[in-house]
Design an enzyme around this catalytic site. Sequence first.
Site, PDB file in Angstrom:
ATOM      1  N   GLU A   1      17.258  16.158  58.320  1.00 35.22           N
ATOM      2  CA  GLU A   1      18.423  16.556  57.519  1.00 35.22           C
ATOM      3  C   GLU A   1      18.059  16.717  56.044  1.00 35.22           C
ATOM      4  O   GLU A   1      18.565  17.591  55.358  1.00 35.22           O
ATOM      5  CB  GLU A   1      19.557  15.523  57.678  1.00 35.22           C
ATOM      6  CG  GLU A   1      20.196  15.533  59.054  1.00 35.22           C
ATOM      7  CD  GLU A   1      20.855  16.868  59.415  1.00 35.22           C
ATOM      8  OE1 GLU A   1      21.177  17.654  58.505  1.00 35.22           O
ATOM      9  OE2 GLU A   1      21.037  17.128  60.616  1.00 35.22           O
TER      10      GLU A   1
ATOM     11  N   CYS B   1      28.289  33.050  63.708  1.00 34.23           N
ATOM     12  CA  CYS B   1      29.200  33.305  62.584  1.00 34.23           C
ATOM     13  C   CYS B   1      28.368  33.414  61.299  1.00 34.23           C
ATOM     14  O   CYS B   1      28.512  32.642  60.364  1.00 34.23           O
ATOM     15  CB  CYS B   1      30.225  32.186  62.486  1.00 34.23           C
ATOM     16  SG  CYS B   1      31.612  32.600  61.418  1.00 34.23           S
TER      17      CYS B   1
ATOM     18  N   ASP C   1      28.456  21.631  55.478  1.00 37.11           N
ATOM     19  CA  ASP C   1      27.408  22.347  54.741  1.00 37.11           C
ATOM     20  C   ASP C   1      27.832  23.807  54.626  1.00 37.11           C
ATOM     21  O   ASP C   1      28.991  24.158  54.935  1.00 37.11           O
ATOM     22  CB  ASP C   1      26.040  22.191  55.440  1.00 37.11           C
ATOM     23  CG  ASP C   1      25.960  22.941  56.758  1.00 37.11           C
ATOM     24  OD1 ASP C   1      27.002  23.467  57.233  1.00 37.11           O
ATOM     25  OD2 ASP C   1      24.858  23.036  57.326  1.00 37.11           O
TER      26      ASP C   1
ATOM     27  N   LEU D   1       7.631  23.299  50.112  1.00 40.94           N
ATOM     28  CA  LEU D   1       8.971  23.224  50.705  1.00 40.94           C
ATOM     29  C   LEU D   1      10.064  23.273  49.628  1.00 40.94           C
ATOM     30  O   LEU D   1      11.205  23.629  49.918  1.00 40.94           O
ATOM     31  CB  LEU D   1       9.093  21.929  51.526  1.00 40.94           C
ATOM     32  CG  LEU D   1      10.192  21.825  52.562  1.00 40.94           C
ATOM     33  CD1 LEU D   1      10.124  22.951  53.588  1.00 40.94           C
ATOM     34  CD2 LEU D   1      10.110  20.486  53.301  1.00 40.94           C
ATOM     35  N   GLY D   2       9.683  22.954  48.388  1.00 41.57           N
ATOM     36  CA  GLY D   2      10.637  23.045  47.281  1.00 41.57           C
ATOM     37  C   GLY D   2      11.571  21.841  47.191  1.00 41.57           C
ATOM     38  O   GLY D   2      11.541  20.952  48.029  1.00 41.57           O
TER      39      GLY D   2
ATOM     40  N   TYR E   1      26.789  14.645  52.568  1.00 41.44           N
ATOM     41  CA  TYR E   1      26.386  15.449  53.724  1.00 41.44           C
ATOM     42  C   TYR E   1      25.377  14.692  54.595  1.00 41.44           C
ATOM     43  O   TYR E   1      25.573  14.538  55.806  1.00 41.44           O
ATOM     44  CB  TYR E   1      25.778  16.805  53.297  1.00 41.44           C
ATOM     45  CG  TYR E   1      25.132  17.463  54.488  1.00 41.44           C
ATOM     46  CD1 TYR E   1      25.899  18.129  55.428  1.00 41.44           C
ATOM     47  CD2 TYR E   1      23.761  17.317  54.729  1.00 41.44           C
ATOM     48  CE1 TYR E   1      25.327  18.647  56.586  1.00 41.44           C
ATOM     49  CE2 TYR E   1      23.180  17.838  55.872  1.00 41.44           C
ATOM     50  CZ  TYR E   1      23.963  18.503  56.786  1.00 41.44           C
ATOM     51  OH  TYR E   1      23.401  19.000  57.929  1.00 41.44           O
TER      52      TYR E   1
HETATM   53  S1  SF4 Z   1      35.188  35.230  65.701  1.00 42.29           S
HETATM   54 FE1  SF4 Z   1      33.697  35.972  64.245  1.00 42.29          FE
HETATM   55  S2  SF4 Z   1      34.395  35.221  62.271  1.00 42.29           S
HETATM   56 FE2  SF4 Z   1      35.493  34.065  63.817  1.00 42.29          FE
HETATM   57  S3  SF4 Z   1      34.271  32.201  64.116  1.00 42.29           S
HETATM   58 FE3  SF4 Z   1      33.587  33.690  65.630  1.00 42.29          FE
HETATM   59  S4  SF4 Z   1      31.843  34.769  64.669  1.00 42.29           S
HETATM   60 FE4  SF4 Z   1      32.991  33.698  63.049  1.00 42.29          FE
END
Ligand code: SF4
Length: 364
Positions: A39, A194, A140, A82-83, A122
């Site tokens: 982490e 997403c 995060d 790695l920074g 976090y």
């Molecule tokens: S539908 Fe699209 S915008 Fe909504 S959580 Fe799923 S990937 Fe993300």
Amino acid sequence: MEATAAAAFRECLVRWYLEHRRKLPWRQTVDPFGIWVSEVMLQQTQVDTVIPYYRRFMARFPTVGRLAEADLQEVLKLWEGLGYYARARNLHRAARQLAADNHGILPDDVIALRRLAGIGRYIAAAVASIAFGRPHAVVDGNVKRVLARLSLINAPVNRADAYPLFEKEAQSLLDLKDPGRFNQAVMELGALVCRPKRPHCDACPVAAFCRAYLTGQVSTYPKRVCKPPIPTRAMAAGVIQRGGRVLILQIPLEGLLGGFWEFPGGAVEAGESSEASCIRHIRKKTGLSVDTCGHLGRIRHAYTHFKVLADLFIFRWRSGSVCLDDHLDHRWVGPEELTQYPLPKTHHKFMSLLVGQDFRIQRP
Ligand code: SF4
């Protein structure tokens, strides 16, 4: 999200996660120390970059005790490239705290975890939930993006004062049966599906619960505030030769690159030439007088909050003994020894200038 929908959301998300999660080395362990190290490394750093560092680090320091016994220089050397080196210094300091006060055992609650060097909210939530099954949601960048789209949260994800809002939302969705697995599932959804640009909504396991998707607003979430452009700093550094060796200085521990080693140099002031600036910094930081032998070239490097444009010069020692101003230590080293020391990324770029110029250390 109301309770029945939230329960269905969790089920869809976790089922997807169990089927699609990446086989990452830190997911093959239940060792709290390994989870903690992962982490820390994953903060601000891509998974693919972290994997080889994680493997090397855990092979060398498999326990808190082994890390606590180690010299900081060795820890920094393993972290080199790695920074965000404060992470390595804090990890080392925290391991020593644990070895001294808690028999090398990581505590299992967030309050005790947050007393350790470098552990913020976090990492405390991630370690407490993943390693110990404690009911704390993690927040995060991936989690904020997913939540902003799922629940049409208008607070900008890059504003610190919006954090409690996202934390509250994440906590309200948390799966109390297995908080660690749920937290990893949300982060994995953000990493794989997403995504910031062009999210794969058609393949998303929770699209039926996503308000941005259902209302055709995916491209307008998450909201962000515009940040000012990143400034560029002009720097100059010098390779000082004396008797077949060159001078390196150790940076004070409190600084951005604390504990690392560098060639003497510093910021170029407005109206000042790079060479004059470099000689001025050498004089102030080492007490040495030098003669210029040449300009080796210029490198560019980008840190998170600023960019660097740095000139590298080569000098010959003329007079004086090293008298440090604010550096911790100094060494005169042979060129083949340089890479044994932890060096900032800018200096790895400097090395390529030295090689590219067919650099030879002059012997007196
Ligand atoms: S539908 Fe699209 S915008 Fe909504 S959580 Fe799923 S990937 Fe993300």
